[in-house]
Design an enzyme around this catalytic site. Structure first.
Site, PDB file in Angstrom:
ATOM      1  CE  LYS A  96      -4.200  -1.811   0.253  1.00 51.40           C
ATOM      2  NZ  LYS A  96      -5.206  -1.595  -0.821  1.00 51.40           N
ATOM      3  CD  GLU A 118     -10.114   3.764   0.838  1.00 52.60           C
ATOM      4  OE1 GLU A 118      -9.350   2.873   0.407  1.00 52.60           O
ATOM      5  OE2 GLU A 118      -9.985   4.952   0.520  1.00 52.60           O
ATOM      6  CB  SER A 385      -0.129  -8.239  -1.195  1.00 53.53           C
ATOM      7  OG  SER A 385      -1.019  -9.052  -0.447  1.00 53.53           O
TER       8      SER A 385
END
Length: 404
Positions: A96, A118, A385
């Site tokens: 991210k 969010e 990830s």
């Protein structure tokens, strides 16, 4: 597998990937999205922007990430060679940060003083809070009340980084409602605020922009596997919630027709109404939160409840580029259940000494199914990830309950 040629120019100028994507927003946001699109196009053409982003990705975030040969897991499964793209080793613990860093540099170019985001599993919230702290901007993160409970560690991390975390009590109290609240905030404060949307979702230019900030994953993996094996992988595997980590891995390989790609959604308790979040299993075309895509809705078009043990995959829609790639037959999409993901979570921890995120564990569960059926000279690359620090407490409730 389809050999459909995927245009490199997608999305088009209106933000469409074929029939998917676009921009479905209140009039209040149109000017802001136009401004963002123009600034992003200018930034892409600016060598100073690219140099700044690359420098921070390296020195602040820890790129490039390794492509790790999972030797013991490969031997245990007895089939294809398995490589892990180690996005879990990035600063903040997941992929991210790639997108959050790119977007905050855009926010600075736009002169915005306030950042909103969010988050579901909390990793995007942590990444956003991290870059906001790094650049000294106010940061507010919206998070469903249920997700705040099951990802309490990440809530604490965000607050330590100086962000305000606002719990959302509406609806199912998960990611969809958090996005709704972030969009409401943006409409109200659009002049001063940039919304760092966390996945390849939402109105144009977000799906394109988020993909572009994450394609470094696939670019590195492509170069690394050619250096290690002198050939491309046979299969790429990644989990798919909104789809940011998956599109980041897949995109640089789309032109390689011999490389198969598999996205793994959340099968929850099984493919029954309200019990899963696998949009390609009985979903339909619709519009949600600014984009036209594949989503879970009833016959009246009302968004269905979703479920996943993984907060980051617990969402009713998928990114529009994934909907396009599925429609074109270029990427296959399947699912793993909660039980399968939890089993893979434990397997990776015990076999390779790597505790993966529960999101990632869905992709690992699929690898456990397919690797034994493949030959030993075939290669799988799976995107690891994120790391599972945030999930340990929740996973322990299921996995260690008989050992205490």
């Amino acid at each position: 597998m389809s050999t459909a040629t995927i245009p490199e120019t997608l999305p088009d100028q209106s933000g469409h990937f074929g029939t998917f994507g676009g921009r479905f927003v209140p009039e209040t946001l149109v000017a802001a999205l136009d401004e963002l699109t123009a600034e992003y196009e200018a930034a892409k053409a600016d060598p100073e922007f690219r140099a700044k982003l690359d420098g921070l990705l390296s020195e602040f975030c820890g790129r490039e990430t390794p492509l790790y040969f999972a030797e013991r897991w490969t031997e245990k499964l007895g089939g294809a060679k398995i490589y892990l793209k180690r996005e879990d080793l990035l600063h903040t613990g997941a992929h991210k940060i790639n997108n959050a860093l790119g977007q905050i540099l855009l926010a600075k170019r736009l002169g915005k003083k306030r950042i909103i985001a969010e988050t579901g599993a909390g990793q995007h919230g942590v990444a956003t809070a991290t870059v906001a702290a790094r650049f000294g901007l106010e940061c507010i993160v919206y998070m469903g009340a249920i997700d705040m409970e099951r990802q309490h560690l990440n809530v604490v991390r965000m607050r330590l980084l100086g962000a305000e975390v606002r719990g959302v009590e509406a609806g199912q109290k998960t990611l969809k409602e958090a996005v709704n609240e972030a969009l409401r905030d943006w409409v109200t404060n659009v002049r001063t605020t940039h919304y760092i949307l966390g996945s390849a979702l939402g109105p144009h230019p977000y799906p394109m922009m988020v993909r572009d900030f994450h394609k470094v994953i696939g670019e590195e993996a492509r170069r690394q596997i050619l250096e290690r094996e002198e050939q491309l992988p046979d299969i790429l595997v990644a989990c798919v919630g909104g789809g940011s980590n998956a599109i980041g891995l897949f995109y640089p390989f789309l032109g390689d027709e011999d490389v198969k790609m598999v996205g793994v959604e959340a099968g929850g308790h099984g493919i029954r109404d309200g019990e899963h979040a696998a949009r390609f299993q009985g979903g339909k075309l619709g519009v949600l939160q600014g984009t036209k895509t594949w989503l879970l809705a009833d016959e009246d078009g009302q968004i269905e409840l979703t479920h996943s043990v993984s907060a980051g995959l617990d969402y009713a829609a998928v990114g529009p580029e994934h909907a396009f790639l599925q429609n074109e037959g270029r990427v296959d999409y399947t699912y793993a259940t909660d039980d399968e993901a939890l089993a893979a979570f434990r397997e990776m921890s015990e076999t390779e000494g790597i505790i993966p995120a529960l999101e990632t564990s869905h992709a690992l569960a699929h690898v456990q199914k397919i690797a034994p059926e493949m030959s030993k000279d075939e290669i799988i690359v799976v995107n690891l990830s994120g790391r599972g620090d945030k999930d340990v407490e929740q996973a322990a409730k299921y996995l260690l309950k008989d050992e205490e």
